[in-house]
Design an enzyme around this catalytic site. Structure first.
Site: not given
Ligand code: GLC
Ligand code: GLC
Length: 650
Positions: A342, A300
């Protein structure tokens, strides 16, 4: 006994790895480890992996912690943590380790198909998810991402992304043993469990945060705590705001006046990885999660894990060292475990996380965003260009292609790519935002703005695929639009991922505004509870849910039998019609038989000139429509029609 000339170490010649004599530091680390663990029955298998991966581990950690006097002792303790996890790893998982090591490309198969859901919203609890296994099998899933099920604060937990303990689950979902049991059941059903490793931050209720707040010296350096605004102000000159609706900037103030780094919400405290103890402690948590039977860890918020003054504090080289070090530990103590990145950032930065030594699979946020872009503009140019120039990734890795996720849609295309097509990125994003929140005349979409930031003009989009495709306002093309988007995700290579609910056309649910834990975060509009009526309707072809579900299952079934759709190799095919996307798929290594994919992104029929097909067989068949296709005369695609063409007789 041999004496190492470099370090003067005395080592047992028969068992010491060859590099002990070449690399004094690794020699000392291995020697200490061997002394501590050499008598353990689990040591030999562990040792084999240490021999293979210790150097990589050290090389990744040295740039971060190598100038500390206790670096070698740290490595020894880190590997002891890894050994404890290895000792506790269940025999069936060790068998899986061997199987995966033997077949590292297993996830490149065209049979791979992902699904993602919230445990509580989709099925109540872990037992409910277990009861859904037959449905997952009906759909063809081989990969199930459960949104973070770990202990978290109430009512605010960012949908579980504020973790209070990585070793306990949310009581309402069931116990950690029930989660382990669920993972076994999924594995038996041929479904790999995917969980998050929320490793950029913990919740403010995690023991470490509680300790830091109480000035416990052991935890002071686990987070970025500052006595006043001096440092936060200095950092904020260069970092962007992620959740400006909740708090401006990147820091939050504690009751005692101190400031803590909180990239996301004020209750999500960023971990301080400049402290090696944080890395070691989190490695232990990671391997604990691996031992639950998790096969893909969704890493994440990878972009944010290292901070340096004067930078954006995103995508720094140290973030990559950390990920590769975690990866080396996984290879040592949980080899079946793979990482999914991610990174929802600039496409150049997204690909930097993807390699067999770092994250083997990654969200493809560019393709996702450009699918929505293409629906809005009816122009395939940006998507076609991305497929030509940004689709290719290293062997041994795969994209995860998705249409919607639990998060917002951010327009993370590269401005320089857009400019080459004569498009101004900033203005174009303003258009896309207006289009998807229905502030653009004639738009079929019903989305909601997310983190609208008037100061920067930045805004992202919330909404379910169905609502964004026009199903909410009864647009006649809505189902075809959804099938087209998912059709691209299913045919462009890598692992397609279904945001569960989409397959029956779940609509936006604005009820979240009445829930104190959810109000204020518009992403909840596309995170409704499972819509029982729609799932019941999925067998009724007279309903939207029925048409969508049948259409999607048809694509999934076709794909399973098309080896040309395995792997990620793709050759762009230019249909010379601005609304028609095209590409050829020819399998993982190429040559597995071609499939030509064409998709019409407009609500009008689109014609493709016969000359475009001159290099193709004259007689083809569209597998989706089961119809013959003569490529020597102009070809017309119906509104939003997608075809998967193969030579006739295949
Ligand atoms: C990632 C998740 C998102 C969350 C963020 C902070 O981007 O997908 O839902 O708000 O991390 O953990
Ligand atoms: C997480 C959040 C998204 C944001 C991103 C930045 O995925 O959910 O809104 O743009 O982080 O990397």
């Amino acid at each position: 006994m041999a004496t190492d000339l470099i370090s003067g170490l005395r080592v047992t010649g028969r068992t010491a790895p060859a590099w002990v004599t070449l690399d004094a530091q690794l020699g000392r680390v291995w020697q200490n480890l061997h002394q501590a663990l050499g008598r353990e029955s689990h040591w030999p298998a562990f040792d084999q992996r240490v021999r293979t991966h210790l150097q990589a581990l050290r090389d990744e950690l040295a740039p971060l912690y190598g100038n500390r006097a206790d670096f070698e002792a740290f490595l020894v303790r880190l590997l002891q943590t890894a050994f404890d996890a290895w000792r506790d790893r269940a025999p069936d998982l060790k068998a899986l380790d061997a199987q995966r090591e033997h077949d590292p490309d297993w996830f490149q198969s065209q049979r791979m198909l992902g699904g993602v859901c919230y445990v509580d919203l989709f099925a109540g609890n872990f037992r409910g998810i277990e009861a859904q296994i037959p449905y997952f099998q009906e759909l063809g899933l081989t990969y199930l991402h459960l949104m973070p099920p770990f202990l978290c604060p109430e009512p605010h937990s960012d949908g579980g992304y504020a973790v209070s303990s990585y070793r306990a689950t949310k009581p309402s979902l069931g116990s950690i043993d029930e989660l382990r049991h669920l993972s076994e059941k999924l594995r038996e059903a041929g479904i790999s469990l995917v969980l998050d490793f929320v490793f950029n931050h913990t919740s403010d209720e995690h023991d470490w945060a509680v300790g830091a707040r109480a000035n416990d010296p052991a935890y002071q350096d686990y987070f970025y705590l500052f006595p006043d605004r001096t440092q936060p102000d200095a950092y904020e000159r260069t970092v962007r705001e992620i959740f400006p609706d909740e708090h401006p900037g990147a820091f939050s103030q504690l009751d005692d006046g101190r400031w803590v780094w909180t990239t996301f919400h004020s209750y999500q405290w960023d971990l301080n990885y400049s402290n090696p103890e944080v890395f070691r402690a989190m490695a232990g948590e990671m391997l604990f999660i691996a031992n639950l039977g998790v096969e893909f860890l969704r890493m994440d918020a990878v972009a944010f894990i290292w901070k340096r003054l004067g930078t954006s504090c995103e995508n720094l080289p140290e973030a990559h060292h950390l990920l590769r070090a975690y990866n080396a530990l996984a290879r040592i103590a949980a080899p079946a475990l793979l990482f999914k990145s991610e990174a929802i950032v600039h496409p150049d930065d997204v690909v930097a996380y993807i390699s067999p030594a770092e994250c083997q699979i990654s969200y493809n946020p560019l393709q996702m965003a450009l699918l929505w872009n293409t629906l809005a503009t009816r122009q395939v140019d940006m998507l076609q260009k991305a497929l030509a120039e940004r689709h290719h990734i290293a062997p041994g890795t795969a994209w995860v292609n998705y249409v919607r996720s639990h998060d917002d849609i951010g327009w993370t295309f590269a401005d320089e790519d857009a400019l080459q097509l004569g498009i101004n990125g900033f203005d174009h994003r303003q258009f896309l935002n207006r289009f998807y929140v229905n502030r653009f005349p004639g738009s079929f979409a019903r989305g909601v703005p997310f983190q609208d930031n008037p100061a920067t003009g930045d805004c992202r989009i919330s909404g379910t695929a169905a609502s964004l495709c026009g199903l909410e306002q009864g647009d006649a093309h809505a189902v075809a639009r959804m099938l087209l988007l998912y059709g691209v995700a299913l045919s462009s290579g890598g692992i397609p991922l279904i945001y569960l609910g989409d397959e029956v056309g779940t609509l936006d649910d604005h009820g979240y505004v009445n829930d104190p834990g959810k109000a204020g975060d518009s992403r909840w509009v596309h995170r409704p509870a499972r819509d029982e009526q729609r799932y019941a309707d999925r067998r009724d072809p007279s309903t939207d849910a029925g048409r969508l579900h049948a259409g999607l299952r048809h694509l999934i079934a076709l794909r399973r039998h098309l080896p040309a759709l395995a792997g990620g190799h793709l050759v762009p095919f230019y249909a010379k019609n601005p609304s028609v996307l095209g590409y050829l798929r020819d399998g993982a290594q190429g040559g597995a038989g071609n499939v030509l994919v064409l998709g019409n992104f407009s609500e009008h029929p689109q014609t493709i000139a016969a000359e475009v097909f001159s290099a193709m067989p004259a007689r083809m068949v569209d597998l989706i429509g089961q119809s013959a296709f003569e490529a020597r005369s102009p070809v017309t695609l119906a509104p939003y029609q997608m075809v998967w063409l193969v030579p006739r007789g295949m």
